[in-house]
Design a protein around this motif. Structure first.
Motif, PDB file in Angstrom:
ATOM      1  N   TYR A   1       0.764  -1.378   0.138  1.00 20.43           N
ATOM      2  CA  TYR A   1       0.188   0.119   0.128  1.00 20.43           C
ATOM      3  C   TYR A   1       0.331   1.447  -0.402  1.00 20.43           C
ATOM      4  O   TYR A   1       0.388   2.358  -0.663  1.00 20.43           O
ATOM      5  CB  TYR A   1      -1.102  -0.171   1.363  1.00 20.43           C
ATOM      6  N   TRP A   2       2.112   1.328   1.232  1.00 23.92           N
ATOM      7  CA  TRP A   2       2.814   2.998   1.179  1.00 23.92           C
ATOM      8  C   TRP A   2       3.485   2.356   0.113  1.00 23.92           C
ATOM      9  O   TRP A   2       4.649   3.710  -0.512  1.00 23.92           O
ATOM     10  CB  TRP A   2       3.582   2.620   2.193  1.00 23.92           C
ATOM     11  N   GLU A   3       3.464   1.693  -1.092  1.00 19.30           N
ATOM     12  CA  GLU A   3       4.655   1.835  -2.405  1.00 19.30           C
ATOM     13  C   GLU A   3       3.372   1.903  -3.803  1.00 19.30           C
ATOM     14  O   GLU A   3       3.692   2.254  -4.683  1.00 19.30           O
ATOM     15  CB  GLU A   3       5.125   0.450  -2.209  1.00 19.30           C
ATOM     16  N   GLY A   4       2.235   2.081  -3.300  1.00 21.88           N
ATOM     17  CA  GLY A   4       1.194   2.958  -4.043  1.00 21.88           C
ATOM     18  C   GLY A   4       0.853   1.255  -5.252  1.00 21.88           C
ATOM     19  O   GLY A   4       0.750   1.956  -6.290  1.00 21.88           O
ATOM     20  N   VAL A   5       1.071   0.908  -4.886  1.00 26.02           N
ATOM     21  CA  VAL A   5       0.821  -0.772  -5.652  1.00 26.02           C
ATOM     22  C   VAL A   5      -0.432  -0.582  -5.408  1.00 26.02           C
ATOM     23  O   VAL A   5      -1.377  -0.982  -4.842  1.00 26.02           O
ATOM     24  CB  VAL A   5       1.977  -1.879  -5.391  1.00 26.02           C
TER      25      VAL A   5
ATOM     26  N   GLY B   1      -9.315   5.439   4.046  1.00 26.07           N
ATOM     27  CA  GLY B   1      -8.172   6.386   4.361  1.00 26.07           C
ATOM     28  C   GLY B   1      -8.072   7.106   2.491  1.00 26.07           C
ATOM     29  O   GLY B   1      -8.273   7.010   2.326  1.00 26.07           O
ATOM     30  N   GLY B   2      -6.744   7.780   2.228  1.00 26.34           N
ATOM     31  CA  GLY B   2      -6.454   8.260   1.161  1.00 26.34           C
ATOM     32  C   GLY B   2      -5.599   7.609   0.398  1.00 26.34           C
ATOM     33  O   GLY B   2      -5.012   6.535   0.978  1.00 26.34           O
ATOM     34  N   ASN B   3      -5.850   7.678  -1.003  1.00 24.64           N
ATOM     35  CA  ASN B   3      -5.411   6.729  -1.902  1.00 24.64           C
ATOM     36  C   ASN B   3      -4.038   6.317  -1.616  1.00 24.64           C
ATOM     37  O   ASN B   3      -3.157   8.634  -1.579  1.00 24.64           O
ATOM     38  CB  ASN B   3      -5.782   6.673  -3.223  1.00 24.64           C
ATOM     39  N   PHE B   4      -2.877   6.422  -1.930  1.00 22.59           N
ATOM     40  CA  PHE B   4      -1.692   7.006  -1.891  1.00 22.59           C
ATOM     41  C   PHE B   4      -0.574   5.839  -3.543  1.00 22.59           C
ATOM     42  O   PHE B   4      -0.621   4.288  -3.588  1.00 22.59           O
ATOM     43  CB  PHE B   4      -1.149   5.969  -1.181  1.00 22.59           C
TER      44      PHE B   4
ATOM     45  N   SER C   1      -6.865   2.672  10.237  1.00 21.03           N
ATOM     46  CA  SER C   1      -8.171   0.974  10.133  1.00 21.03           C
ATOM     47  C   SER C   1      -7.371   0.218   9.501  1.00 21.03           C
ATOM     48  O   SER C   1      -7.791  -0.698   8.353  1.00 21.03           O
ATOM     49  CB  SER C   1      -8.484   1.802   8.215  1.00 21.03           C
ATOM     50  N   PHE C   2      -6.025  -0.210   9.750  1.00 22.14           N
ATOM     51  CA  PHE C   2      -5.706  -0.914   9.431  1.00 22.14           C
ATOM     52  C   PHE C   2      -5.767  -2.775   9.750  1.00 22.14           C
ATOM     53  O   PHE C   2      -5.232  -3.671   9.907  1.00 22.14           O
ATOM     54  CB  PHE C   2      -3.858  -1.588   9.466  1.00 22.14           C
ATOM     55  N   GLY C   3      -7.045  -2.571  11.133  1.00 23.34           N
ATOM     56  CA  GLY C   3      -7.981  -3.651  11.703  1.00 23.34           C
ATOM     57  C   GLY C   3      -8.262  -4.864  10.441  1.00 23.34           C
ATOM     58  O   GLY C   3      -9.334  -4.279  10.890  1.00 23.34           O
TER      59      GLY C   3
END
Length: 289
Positions: free
Chosen positions: A178-182, A218-221, A266-268
């Motif tokens: 997710y944090w890599e924008g994949v 949450g927001g898109n990455f 919101s990762f739960g």
């Protein structure tokens, strides 16, 4: 009810409980450090988590006395635990080390401790270099190895340099597509590509995934889109491939943490009341492929 039927139902119930408890290799959990919870909180949370796994991971020994409380709660509930030490400055390490030393010197059983995790993404955040972190790890090893406890650190998949690899008993890697924008379609494959890259530098030591997950809001990455449907897709991708390959994954995280801001909350896989978040179902988790 005849004896045969009673025994059948009893065996079925036991099998169902056993299997549900092994859905995940482990789950990460957190606490609101501005409102330190009592032992009862950990016991209650672990009882809910035990529906999905027999293993949890904490992040600090000293803050809120979490190390001692989480250890005691895990033993009360009958779970294994990875005890984390938060490391961001030399002073923090000393505080965490003293808290761990207090646990060891108290005579508390460490039989259910899978490992001590010295820091989380310390090198990634540039809060210590690899040589300094390796020194911290060696000090912890000297303390707990005589008690049969392994020591590691949790680091981003591309930050395992030789000093760290040589210092640990096993490697624990963090990776969040997710944090890599994949995109969600490529997320699972991306995670296990990173896993393979860590295996290639592990010098034959075991490699486990200590953090990965996908937010439900949450927001898109980049191409990464948080949504309940994408969270469901990601957890199924991860569980399916992990089981095919025999990879141990401590999923992030057990429950939403509303004391955090934005997407981080919101990762739960469960909501704050420990209810499985729709559209994820128990069938998704038990039969992800």
């Amino acid at each position: 009810m005849n004896t045969f039927l009673f025994l059948f139902l009893l065996a079925f119930a036991a099998t169902k409980y056993c299997c549900s408890a092994q859905i995940f290799y482990g789950l990460n959990f957190g606490i609101n450090q501005h409102s330190c919870p009592p032992l009862e909180h950990y016991v209650d949370e672990f009882k809910h988590i035990k529906a999905y796994t027999n293993r949890v991971r904490s992040y600090t020994t000293g803050v809120c006395n979490q190390g001692a409380l989480a250890l005691k709660a895990s033993q009360t509930v009958g779970m294994n635990i990875y005890l984390g030490m938060w490391v961001d400055t030399p002073q923090t390490f000393e505080s965490e080390f003293n808290a761990l030393k207090g646990i060891v010197q108290s005579g508390a059983s460490l039989s259910n401790v899978d490992a001590i995790i010295v820091g989380s993404e310390v090198v990634y955040r540039k809060e210590a270099d690899a040589t300094t972190l390796a020194g911290y790890i060696k000090r912890v090893r000297d303390l707990v190895h005589p008690h049969g406890v392994k020591v590691t650190t949790s680091e981003v998949y591309y930050d395992f340099s030789p000093p760290i690899v040589e210092a640990v008993d096993l490697l624990m890697m963090n990776a969040f597509p997710y944090w890599e924008g994949v995109s969600i379609e490529q997320a699972g494959a991306t995670l296990f590509k990173h896993y393979d890259s860590v295996v290639s530098v592990a010098q034959g030591k075991p490699v486990k995934i200590s953090e990965t997950g996908w937010p439900s809001r949450g927001g898109n990455f980049g191409a990464s889109v948080p949504s309940p449907q994408n969270q469901r897709s990601y957890v199924k991708q991860v569980l399916c491939e992990a089981r095919k390959r025999g990879v141990d994954v401590i999923y992030f995280s057990a429950a939403d943490e509303n004391y955090k801001s934005g997407v981080e909350s919101s990762f739960g896989i469960m909501d704050p009341q420990y209810k499985l978040k729709a559209p994820i179902t128990m069938q998704d988790l038990s039969q992800p492929c």
